[in-house]
Design a protein around this motif. Structure first.
Motif, PDB file in Angstrom:
ATOM      1  N   VAL A 156     -19.025  20.516  -2.809  1.00  0.00           N
ATOM      2  CA  VAL A 156     -17.941  20.990  -3.663  1.00  0.00           C
ATOM      3  C   VAL A 156     -16.740  20.056  -3.598  1.00  0.00           C
ATOM      4  O   VAL A 156     -16.289  19.681  -2.510  1.00  0.00           O
ATOM      5  N   GLY A 157     -16.227  19.680  -4.768  1.00  0.00           N
ATOM      6  CA  GLY A 157     -14.998  18.916  -4.844  1.00  0.00           C
ATOM      7  C   GLY A 157     -13.804  19.849  -4.887  1.00  0.00           C
ATOM      8  O   GLY A 157     -13.824  20.851  -5.616  1.00  0.00           O
ATOM      9  N   TYR A 158     -12.779  19.534  -4.101  1.00  0.00           N
ATOM     10  CA  TYR A 158     -11.581  20.371  -4.025  1.00  0.00           C
ATOM     11  C   TYR A 158     -10.391  19.518  -4.428  1.00  0.00           C
ATOM     12  O   TYR A 158      -9.938  18.672  -3.653  1.00  0.00           O
ATOM     13  N   LEU A 159      -9.920  19.696  -5.643  1.00  0.00           N
ATOM     14  CA  LEU A 159      -8.923  18.812  -6.231  1.00  0.00           C
ATOM     15  C   LEU A 159      -7.560  19.492  -6.338  1.00  0.00           C
ATOM     16  O   LEU A 159      -7.457  20.715  -6.387  1.00  0.00           O
ATOM     17  N   GLY A 160      -6.536  18.658  -6.446  1.00  0.00           N
ATOM     18  CA  GLY A 160      -5.193  19.158  -6.671  1.00  0.00           C
ATOM     19  C   GLY A 160      -4.183  18.051  -6.513  1.00  0.00           C
ATOM     20  O   GLY A 160      -4.419  17.091  -5.770  1.00  0.00           O
ATOM     21  N   PRO A 161      -3.065  18.150  -7.210  1.00  0.00           N
ATOM     22  CA  PRO A 161      -2.024  17.134  -7.043  1.00  0.00           C
ATOM     23  C   PRO A 161      -1.420  17.208  -5.651  1.00  0.00           C
ATOM     24  O   PRO A 161      -1.632  18.182  -4.917  1.00  0.00           O
ATOM     25  N   ASN A 162      -0.660  16.195  -5.279  1.00  0.00           N
ATOM     26  CA  ASN A 162       0.014  16.220  -3.979  1.00  0.00           C
ATOM     27  C   ASN A 162       0.910  17.456  -3.878  1.00  0.00           C
ATOM     28  O   ASN A 162       1.633  17.781  -4.815  1.00  0.00           O
ATOM     29  N   GLY A 163       0.830  18.134  -2.739  1.00  0.00           N
ATOM     30  CA  GLY A 163       1.642  19.328  -2.532  1.00  0.00           C
ATOM     31  C   GLY A 163       1.049  20.598  -3.108  1.00  0.00           C
ATOM     32  O   GLY A 163       1.678  21.659  -3.063  1.00  0.00           O
ATOM     33  N   ALA A 164      -0.196  20.512  -3.621  1.00  0.00           N
ATOM     34  CA  ALA A 164      -0.806  21.685  -4.253  1.00  0.00           C
ATOM     35  C   ALA A 164      -1.324  22.709  -3.256  1.00  0.00           C
ATOM     36  O   ALA A 164      -1.498  23.877  -3.591  1.00  0.00           O
ATOM     37  N   GLY A 165      -1.606  22.269  -2.016  1.00  0.00           N
ATOM     38  CA  GLY A 165      -2.133  23.192  -1.014  1.00  0.00           C
ATOM     39  C   GLY A 165      -3.467  22.781  -0.433  1.00  0.00           C
ATOM     40  O   GLY A 165      -4.048  23.510   0.381  1.00  0.00           O
ATOM     41  N   LYS A 166      -3.966  21.586  -0.804  1.00  0.00           N
ATOM     42  CA  LYS A 166      -5.273  21.137  -0.305  1.00  0.00           C
ATOM     43  C   LYS A 166      -5.278  20.975   1.209  1.00  0.00           C
ATOM     44  O   LYS A 166      -6.171  21.486   1.901  1.00  0.00           O
ATOM     45  N   SER A 167      -4.295  20.247   1.730  1.00  0.00           N
ATOM     46  CA  SER A 167      -4.259  19.990   3.169  1.00  0.00           C
ATOM     47  C   SER A 167      -4.055  21.277   3.960  1.00  0.00           C
ATOM     48  O   SER A 167      -4.637  21.453   5.038  1.00  0.00           O
ATOM     49  N   THR A 168      -3.238  22.174   3.433  1.00  0.00           N
ATOM     50  CA  THR A 168      -3.032  23.467   4.101  1.00  0.00           C
ATOM     51  C   THR A 168      -4.346  24.235   4.167  1.00  0.00           C
ATOM     52  O   THR A 168      -4.684  24.823   5.195  1.00  0.00           O
ATOM     53  N   THR A 169      -5.109  24.204   3.069  1.00  0.00           N
ATOM     54  CA  THR A 169      -6.411  24.875   3.055  1.00  0.00           C
ATOM     55  C   THR A 169      -7.328  24.297   4.117  1.00  0.00           C
ATOM     56  O   THR A 169      -7.973  25.028   4.886  1.00  0.00           O
ATOM     57  N   ILE A 170      -7.399  22.974   4.178  1.00  0.00           N
ATOM     58  CA  ILE A 170      -8.273  22.311   5.151  1.00  0.00           C
ATOM     59  C   ILE A 170      -7.865  22.676   6.577  1.00  0.00           C
ATOM     60  O   ILE A 170      -8.708  22.940   7.439  1.00  0.00           O
ATOM     61  N   LYS A 171      -6.565  22.695   6.832  1.00  0.00           N
ATOM     62  CA  LYS A 171      -6.095  23.027   8.181  1.00  0.00           C
ATOM     63  C   LYS A 171      -6.424  24.469   8.546  1.00  0.00           C
ATOM     64  O   LYS A 171      -6.706  24.771   9.706  1.00  0.00           O
ATOM     65  N   MET A 172      -6.435  25.372   7.576  1.00  0.00           N
ATOM     66  CA  MET A 172      -6.855  26.750   7.857  1.00  0.00           C
ATOM     67  C   MET A 172      -8.359  26.801   8.120  1.00  0.00           C
ATOM     68  O   MET A 172      -8.812  27.535   8.999  1.00  0.00           O
ATOM     69  N   LEU A 173      -9.128  26.012   7.389  1.00  0.00           N
ATOM     70  CA  LEU A 173     -10.576  25.986   7.594  1.00  0.00           C
ATOM     71  C   LEU A 173     -10.943  25.442   8.973  1.00  0.00           C
ATOM     72  O   LEU A 173     -11.939  25.849   9.565  1.00  0.00           O
ATOM     73  N   CYS A 174     -10.129  24.521   9.472  1.00  0.00           N
ATOM     74  CA  CYS A 174     -10.400  23.901  10.778  1.00  0.00           C
ATOM     75  C   CYS A 174      -9.776  24.681  11.944  1.00  0.00           C
ATOM     76  O   CYS A 174     -10.025  24.327  13.109  1.00  0.00           O
ATOM     77  N   GLY A 175      -8.961  25.672  11.644  1.00  0.00           N
ATOM     78  CA  GLY A 175      -8.322  26.446  12.711  1.00  0.00           C
ATOM     79  C   GLY A 175      -7.016  25.857  13.191  1.00  0.00           C
ATOM     80  O   GLY A 175      -6.419  26.366  14.142  1.00  0.00           O
TER      81      GLY A 175
END
Length: 249
Positions: free
Chosen positions: A36-55
């Protein structure tokens, strides 16, 4: 069974006495074996999502599950089920030869020596790591280091692989090699892959499904064909994604 599941997940931060909603009411699932590709402009919330997925981050609201585990509460256990690669940061030991970094990873994950040797031999051959296994990580080119990071993330045979900009800054040849490798492990091992990238070539060549996040909310979730159909008249994925980014602003 789902490999990744978010249900009304949200994350807020306090910035100068102001509450910032980095992610809002995010709900989606990823099945075993999906790419799955997870796209979004800078500041959209991608990195926050990844950090929640990793704990690394705990959701402020809602729930997050990866491989059936709550990442923030079961981070150590989750580490055995998930591999993570950050294109702009390495998990390897900077001053050690690549092979020594791999040995430390074997010890950290308590991988059996025989199993480790077999996996490392396979990854070394597939990613062509042999010529620089004795080279300190700090002396590797970006493409070589990225191949090393991918091998490191897969040595413990995780079911889920989370990739954050894995081809950033790579030349055309290195990029093609990484893409081919990722497609192979997904097809042959059934590894579930979540990929964030600004390189839409990665998405076109690797992902059957695309999610787009904007302002912390899920703005699109569907196939590449669905994505193209969402903006009739536009001929390229870059045009369509740009249109979706700007439509809600």
């Amino acid at each position: 069974m789902t490999m990744i599941e978010l249900n009304q997940a949200g994350r807020t931060f306090k910035v100068k006495r102001r509450t910032v909603h980095a992610v809002r009411d995010l709900t989606f699932t990823v099945a075993p074996g999906e790419f799955v590709g997870y796209l979004g402009p800078n500041g959209a919330g991608k990195s926050t999502t990844i950090k929640m997925l990793c704990g690394i981050l705990t959701p402020s609201s809602g729930t997050v599950r990866v491989a059936g585990l709550d990442p923030s509460r079961r981070r150590t256990t989750l580490a055995r089920h998930i591999g993570v690669v950050f294109g702009q940061r390495t998990t390897l030991w900077w001053d050690l030869p690549l092979k020594d970094s791999f040995e430390l990873i074997r010890l950290l994950y308590k991988v059996d020596r025989k199993v480790f040797a077999e996996r490392l031999a396979e990854l070394t051959a597939t990613l062509d790591l042999g010529p620089f296994m004795s080279t300190p990580v700090r002396q590797l080119s970006l493409g070589q280091r990225m191949r090393g990071d991918l091998a490191a993330a897969l040595l413990h045979a995780p079911e889920v692989l989370v990739l954050d900009e894995p081809t950033i800054g790579l030349d055309v040849v290195s990029k093609a090699g990484i893409r081919e490798f990722l497609a192979r492990i997904n097809a042959e091992r059934g590894t579930t892959v979540l990929l964030t990238t600004h390189d839409l070539g990665d998405i076109e060549r690797l992902c059957r499904r695309v999610m787009l996040i904007d302002h912390g909310r899920l703005a699109f979730d569907g196939t590449l064909d669905d994505l193209m159909a969402s903006a009739p008249g536009l001929s390229s994925i870059e045009e369509v994604v740009t249109h979706l980014y700007t439509a809600g602003r």
